[in-house]
Design a protein around this motif. Sequence first.
Motif, PDB file in Angstrom:
ATOM      1  N   LEU A  39       4.292   1.162   2.638  1.00  0.00           N
ATOM      2  CA  LEU A  39       3.828  -0.222   2.801  1.00  0.00           C
ATOM      3  C   LEU A  39       2.532  -0.472   2.038  1.00  0.00           C
ATOM      4  CD1 LEU A  39       4.634  -0.970   6.558  1.00  0.00           C
ATOM      5  CD2 LEU A  39       5.694  -1.999   4.551  1.00  0.00           C
ATOM      6  N   LYS A  40       1.610   0.490   2.112  1.00  0.00           N
ATOM      7  CA  LYS A  40       0.349   0.379   1.346  1.00  0.00           C
ATOM      8  C   LYS A  40       0.654   0.362  -0.149  1.00  0.00           C
ATOM      9  CE  LYS A  40      -2.376   3.227   4.519  1.00  0.00           C
ATOM     10  NZ  LYS A  40      -2.945   4.590   4.577  1.00  0.00           N
ATOM     11  N   TYR A  85       1.137  -2.389  -5.308  1.00  0.00           N
ATOM     12  CA  TYR A  85       2.022  -2.737  -6.428  1.00  0.00           C
ATOM     13  C   TYR A  85       2.033  -4.254  -6.644  1.00  0.00           C
ATOM     14  CZ  TYR A  85       6.511  -3.664  -8.740  1.00  0.00           C
ATOM     15  OH  TYR A  85       7.489  -4.129  -9.576  1.00  0.00           O
ATOM     16  N   GLU A  86       2.208  -5.004  -5.555  1.00  0.00           N
ATOM     17  CA  GLU A  86       2.278  -6.466  -5.660  1.00  0.00           C
ATOM     18  C   GLU A  86       0.964  -7.059  -6.148  1.00  0.00           C
ATOM     19  OE1 GLU A  86       3.803  -7.439  -1.807  1.00  0.00           O
ATOM     20  OE2 GLU A  86       5.822  -6.703  -2.343  1.00  0.00           O
ATOM     21  N   LYS A  87      -0.144  -6.526  -5.657  1.00  0.00           N
ATOM     22  CA  LYS A  87      -1.470  -7.021  -6.069  1.00  0.00           C
ATOM     23  C   LYS A  87      -1.739  -6.708  -7.540  1.00  0.00           C
ATOM     24  CE  LYS A  87      -3.260  -8.990  -2.418  1.00  0.00           C
ATOM     25  NZ  LYS A  87      -3.615 -10.423  -2.486  1.00  0.00           N
ATOM     26  N   MET A  88      -1.388  -5.491  -7.968  1.00  0.00           N
ATOM     27  CA  MET A  88      -1.636  -5.098  -9.359  1.00  0.00           C
ATOM     28  C   MET A  88      -0.774  -5.922 -10.315  1.00  0.00           C
ATOM     29  SD  MET A  88      -3.974  -3.002  -8.663  1.00  0.00           S
ATOM     30  CE  MET A  88      -4.523  -2.443 -10.245  1.00  0.00           C
ATOM     31  N   LYS A  89       0.421  -6.318  -9.868  1.00  0.00           N
ATOM     32  CA  LYS A  89       1.327  -7.142 -10.692  1.00  0.00           C
ATOM     33  C   LYS A  89       0.724  -8.514 -11.007  1.00  0.00           C
ATOM     34  CE  LYS A  89       5.493  -6.671 -11.567  1.00  0.00           C
ATOM     35  NZ  LYS A  89       6.133  -6.227 -12.836  1.00  0.00           N
ATOM     36  N   GLU A 102      -9.760  -0.674  -7.546  1.00  0.00           N
ATOM     37  CA  GLU A 102      -8.891  -1.630  -6.855  1.00  0.00           C
ATOM     38  C   GLU A 102      -7.765  -0.905  -6.112  1.00  0.00           C
ATOM     39  OE1 GLU A 102      -6.623  -5.762  -8.014  1.00  0.00           O
ATOM     40  OE2 GLU A 102      -7.895  -4.857  -9.545  1.00  0.00           O
ATOM     41  N   MET A 103      -7.160   0.073  -6.780  1.00  0.00           N
ATOM     42  CA  MET A 103      -6.068   0.828  -6.142  1.00  0.00           C
ATOM     43  C   MET A 103      -6.571   1.581  -4.910  1.00  0.00           C
ATOM     44  SD  MET A 103      -4.221   2.177  -9.597  1.00  0.00           S
ATOM     45  CE  MET A 103      -2.470   2.334  -9.384  1.00  0.00           C
ATOM     46  N   ASN A 104      -7.772   2.127  -5.019  1.00  0.00           N
ATOM     47  CA  ASN A 104      -8.353   2.831  -3.869  1.00  0.00           C
ATOM     48  C   ASN A 104      -8.591   1.864  -2.705  1.00  0.00           C
ATOM     49  OD1 ASN A 104      -8.284   5.217  -5.300  1.00  0.00           O
ATOM     50  ND2 ASN A 104     -10.423   5.124  -5.944  1.00  0.00           N
ATOM     51  N   ARG A 105      -9.026   0.629  -3.053  1.00  0.00           N
ATOM     52  CA  ARG A 105      -9.254  -0.392  -2.014  1.00  0.00           C
ATOM     53  C   ARG A 105      -7.955  -0.748  -1.283  1.00  0.00           C
ATOM     54  NH1 ARG A 105     -12.563  -3.130  -5.466  1.00  0.00           N
ATOM     55  NH2 ARG A 105     -11.024  -4.783  -5.898  1.00  0.00           N
ATOM     56  N   TYR A 106      -6.834  -0.687  -2.000  1.00  0.00           N
ATOM     57  CA  TYR A 106      -5.544  -1.015  -1.382  1.00  0.00           C
ATOM     58  C   TYR A 106      -4.923   0.176  -0.656  1.00  0.00           C
ATOM     59  CZ  TYR A 106      -5.818  -5.465  -3.802  1.00  0.00           C
ATOM     60  OH  TYR A 106      -6.227  -6.699  -4.238  1.00  0.00           O
ATOM     61  N   GLY A 107      -5.713   1.227  -0.472  1.00  0.00           N
ATOM     62  CA  GLY A 107      -5.255   2.314   0.388  1.00  0.00           C
ATOM     63  C   GLY A 107      -4.756   3.557  -0.314  1.00  0.00           C
ATOM     64  N   ALA A 108      -5.015   3.690  -1.614  1.00  0.00           N
ATOM     65  CA  ALA A 108      -4.609   4.915  -2.320  1.00  0.00           C
ATOM     66  C   ALA A 108      -5.359   6.116  -1.749  1.00  0.00           C
ATOM     67  CB  ALA A 108      -4.902   4.779  -3.808  1.00  0.00           C
ATOM     68  N   VAL A 109      -4.690   7.256  -1.726  1.00  0.00           N
ATOM     69  CA  VAL A 109      -5.361   8.494  -1.300  1.00  0.00           C
ATOM     70  C   VAL A 109      -6.279   8.967  -2.428  1.00  0.00           C
ATOM     71  CG1 VAL A 109      -5.021  10.812  -0.365  1.00  0.00           C
ATOM     72  CG2 VAL A 109      -3.281   9.073   0.023  1.00  0.00           C
ATOM     73  N   GLY A 110      -5.905   8.704  -3.672  1.00  0.00           N
ATOM     74  CA  GLY A 110      -6.717   9.052  -4.841  1.00  0.00           C
ATOM     75  C   GLY A 110      -6.080   8.463  -6.078  1.00  0.00           C
ATOM     76  N   SER A 111      -6.899   8.184  -7.103  1.00  0.00           N
ATOM     77  CA  SER A 111      -6.367   7.592  -8.339  1.00  0.00           C
ATOM     78  C   SER A 111      -6.951   8.310  -9.550  1.00  0.00           C
ATOM     79  CB  SER A 111      -6.705   6.105  -8.408  1.00  0.00           C
ATOM     80  OG  SER A 111      -8.111   5.919  -8.349  1.00  0.00           O
ATOM     81  N   LEU A 122       3.762   6.915  -5.642  1.00  0.00           N
ATOM     82  CA  LEU A 122       2.647   6.514  -6.487  1.00  0.00           C
ATOM     83  C   LEU A 122       2.875   5.155  -7.126  1.00  0.00           C
ATOM     84  CD1 LEU A 122       3.010   7.319  -9.931  1.00  0.00           C
ATOM     85  CD2 LEU A 122       3.538   9.417  -8.742  1.00  0.00           C
ATOM     86  N   VAL A 123       1.752   4.501  -7.413  1.00  0.00           N
ATOM     87  CA  VAL A 123       1.763   3.250  -8.169  1.00  0.00           C
ATOM     88  C   VAL A 123       1.110   3.554  -9.513  1.00  0.00           C
ATOM     89  CG1 VAL A 123       0.883   0.875  -8.296  1.00  0.00           C
ATOM     90  CG2 VAL A 123       1.676   1.805  -6.108  1.00  0.00           C
TER      91      VAL A 123
END
Length: 281
Positions: free
Chosen positions: A259-260, A265-269, A233-242, A164-165
Amino acid sequence: MKIKAYAKINISLDVVGKRKEDGYHLLRMIMQNIDLYDEIYVEKRKEGITIDCNKNYVPTDSRNLAYKAAMLFKEKYNIKEGVYINIIKNIPVSAGLAGGSTDGAAVLKLMNKLFEINASDEELMEMGLSLGADIPYCIKGGTALCEGVGEKITPLKPFKDKILVLVKPSFGVSTKEVYKAFDLEKARIHPRTEKLIEAIEKDDLYYVANNMKNLLENVTLRKHNVLIRIKEEMNRYGAVGSMMSGSGPSVFAFFDDMLKAQRCYEKMKENHREVFLTRTI
């Protein structure tokens, strides 16, 4: 003596009523530890309670739950000696992750060993409840169904090693204020807690991530639109659910692929200071 004090997330948070005698909300929650932790060190001193913390915004006096826990333990077991407590704080504060509660729980556990009291987990949980509703869970840990005001704990099959992120925005949220603003009458759709427990038993990440629900989102997300944007945003980066954890404002997302998760993680940072790539334990 040192211990790791783990943060928690809520896989579900349902409000099922109110306690008549004090108006406390009655809850039904699935709680889960994650591999994000504070380090708590306790040693004996001649007298008093002294706390040091690596973060200067964390109070080190009687406002701190670790201090309150030490005081309560000393009073209950008539301990004359003092303690020195050192907190290496990694869990964000006012975040919906039980950061203060897990520190308090760790102090109770450490003092129990240090002073050779040999109190059971149940005794420590009962003591901790008077300090905060999350402390009994923090003493037990793992994957658990928590009911009542948080004191009735049923261990569940461990839902471990799920990636998880976690994002903690730059503001905090008062749990008290969130519950005050929560209107049970307006809560139409409740979490399907039994179905989520079944999915946890089957280790079904997809069902859990797609069906987890937190009724307190009704309050906190309405007040802070940025949380909705973080989830999207997290869902757009491939999260299964947030979902938001506890009363917020931390938001976490499950991933089925490292990898997703790493990319998210890098984008949210780029926009948030407190972002963590971690796992359930």
